[in-house]
Write an enzyme that holds these catalytic residues in place. Sequence first.
Site, PDB file in Angstrom:
ATOM      1  N   PRO A   1      36.455 -34.714  21.494  1.00 32.60           N
ATOM      2  CA  PRO A   1      35.721 -35.770  21.754  1.00 32.60           C
ATOM      3  C   PRO A   1      34.147 -35.120  22.184  1.00 32.60           C
ATOM      4  O   PRO A   1      34.059 -33.941  22.821  1.00 32.60           O
ATOM      5  CB  PRO A   1      36.218 -36.532  23.084  1.00 32.60           C
ATOM      6  N   ASN A   2      32.971 -35.708  21.712  1.00 29.25           N
ATOM      7  CA  ASN A   2      31.656 -35.122  22.204  1.00 29.25           C
ATOM      8  C   ASN A   2      31.325 -34.231  21.464  1.00 29.25           C
ATOM      9  O   ASN A   2      30.046 -33.602  21.524  1.00 29.25           O
ATOM     10  CB  ASN A   2      31.473 -35.180  23.663  1.00 29.25           C
TER      11      ASN A   2
ATOM     12  N   ARG B   1      23.703 -32.423  22.992  1.00 28.64           N
ATOM     13  CA  ARG B   1      24.256 -32.405  24.332  1.00 28.64           C
ATOM     14  C   ARG B   1      24.146 -31.154  25.108  1.00 28.64           C
ATOM     15  O   ARG B   1      24.937 -30.055  24.903  1.00 28.64           O
ATOM     16  CB  ARG B   1      25.902 -32.619  23.754  1.00 28.64           C
TER      17      ARG B   1
ATOM     18  N   TYR C   1      26.178 -25.864  26.134  1.00 24.02           N
ATOM     19  CA  TYR C   1      26.804 -25.907  24.762  1.00 24.02           C
ATOM     20  C   TYR C   1      26.026 -25.071  23.683  1.00 24.02           C
ATOM     21  O   TYR C   1      26.430 -24.982  22.561  1.00 24.02           O
ATOM     22  CB  TYR C   1      27.219 -27.192  24.390  1.00 24.02           C
TER      23      TYR C   1
ATOM     24  N   ASN D   1      39.517 -26.862  19.659  1.00 22.69           N
ATOM     25  CA  ASN D   1      38.748 -27.136  20.735  1.00 22.69           C
ATOM     26  C   ASN D   1      38.959 -28.619  21.224  1.00 22.69           C
ATOM     27  O   ASN D   1      38.302 -29.553  20.491  1.00 22.69           O
ATOM     28  CB  ASN D   1      37.297 -26.814  20.732  1.00 22.69           C
TER      29      ASN D   1
ATOM     30  N   ALA E   1      37.064 -32.596  26.184  1.00 27.08           N
ATOM     31  CA  ALA E   1      37.869 -33.079  27.804  1.00 27.08           C
ATOM     32  C   ALA E   1      39.155 -33.328  27.645  1.00 27.08           C
ATOM     33  O   ALA E   1      40.043 -33.306  28.599  1.00 27.08           O
ATOM     34  CB  ALA E   1      37.063 -34.475  28.045  1.00 27.08           C
TER      35      ALA E   1
ATOM     36  N   GLU F   1      43.298 -21.658  21.224  1.00 22.06           N
ATOM     37  CA  GLU F   1      42.447 -22.669  21.852  1.00 22.06           C
ATOM     38  C   GLU F   1      41.293 -22.079  22.071  1.00 22.06           C
ATOM     39  O   GLU F   1      41.064 -20.731  22.379  1.00 22.06           O
ATOM     40  CB  GLU F   1      43.082 -23.216  23.256  1.00 22.06           C
TER      41      GLU F   1
ATOM     42  N   HIS G   1      37.101 -22.753  23.704  1.00 24.14           N
ATOM     43  CA  HIS G   1      36.001 -23.522  24.363  1.00 24.14           C
ATOM     44  C   HIS G   1      34.614 -22.691  24.249  1.00 24.14           C
ATOM     45  O   HIS G   1      34.660 -21.577  24.339  1.00 24.14           O
ATOM     46  CB  HIS G   1      36.333 -23.685  25.760  1.00 24.14           C
TER      47      HIS G   1
ATOM     48  N   ARG H   1      33.238 -23.463  35.777  1.00 31.44           N
ATOM     49  CA  ARG H   1      32.546 -24.678  35.969  1.00 31.44           C
ATOM     50  C   ARG H   1      33.356 -25.446  36.842  1.00 31.44           C
ATOM     51  O   ARG H   1      34.037 -24.788  37.605  1.00 31.44           O
ATOM     52  CB  ARG H   1      32.740 -25.488  34.436  1.00 31.44           C
TER      53      ARG H   1
HETATM   54  C1  DQA Z   1      34.811 -27.563  26.097  1.00 26.50           C
HETATM   55  C2  DQA Z   1      34.959 -27.586  27.602  1.00 26.50           C
HETATM   56  C3  DQA Z   1      35.628 -28.950  28.077  1.00 26.50           C
HETATM   57  O1  DQA Z   1      35.577 -28.938  29.376  1.00 26.50           O
HETATM   58  C4  DQA Z   1      34.550 -29.991  27.812  1.00 26.50           C
HETATM   59  O2  DQA Z   1      35.015 -31.371  28.062  1.00 26.50           O
HETATM   60  C5  DQA Z   1      34.266 -29.898  26.497  1.00 26.50           C
HETATM   61  C6  DQA Z   1      33.775 -28.925  25.612  1.00 26.50           C
HETATM   62  C7  DQA Z   1      33.786 -26.451  25.639  1.00 26.50           C
HETATM   63  O3  DQA Z   1      33.996 -26.145  24.263  1.00 26.50           O
HETATM   64  O4  DQA Z   1      33.431 -25.756  26.565  1.00 26.50           O
HETATM   65  O5  DQA Z   1      33.884 -31.245  25.791  1.00 26.50           O
HETATM   66  O6  DQA Z   1      36.041 -27.818  25.481  1.00 26.50           O
END
Ligand code: DQA
Length: 150
Positions: A11-12, A19, A24, A75, A78, A99, A101, A108
């Site tokens: 998501p997002n 964003r 990011y 990835n 959240a 995994e 990120h 964080r």
């Molecule tokens: C994320 C880190 C997560 O905590 C966050 O909710 C994201 C992006 C990252 O790529 O740093 O949406 O996965």
Amino acid sequence: MAKPIYVLNGPNLNLLGAREPEVYGRETLDDLRARCERKAAALGFSLEFRQSNHEGELVAWIQEARTDGAGLIVNAGAFTHTSIAMLDALLACSVPSVEVHLSNIFAREPFRHHSYISKAVRGVICGFGPIGYELAIEALAAAIATAKSK
Ligand code: DQA
């Protein structure tokens, strides 16, 4: 035909570039896709690069990668910090997975320090921005080669 590497974004991540760029970066999801495609091609792999804001769709794609993929990069956004369903799908998935990120989740907020899915993957790369996806592809290609030689 050789099986592709699946790169699944949660998501997002469709909003990358716009964003929270201070967290990011400015690279868009399309830029990230192009970067991953270049890296995968250099290592002899094709890619299934996808993004969804829906947990169930991500679970279905992990299940698809289980049979149709050579390996998997996730990835989970959240959902990393909430999704037992994604953990279970990854536990059922025998192909190697990584995994990733963009941000360093350990630097964080405390709620980002725990990942439900880390238990089910071969390794975790975080904090290196988009380059982390390239590192993940490289690590995954090595894991796939090792699995083949066994
Ligand atoms: C994320 C880190 C997560 O905590 C966050 O909710 C994201 C992006 C990252 O790529 O740093 O949406 O996965």
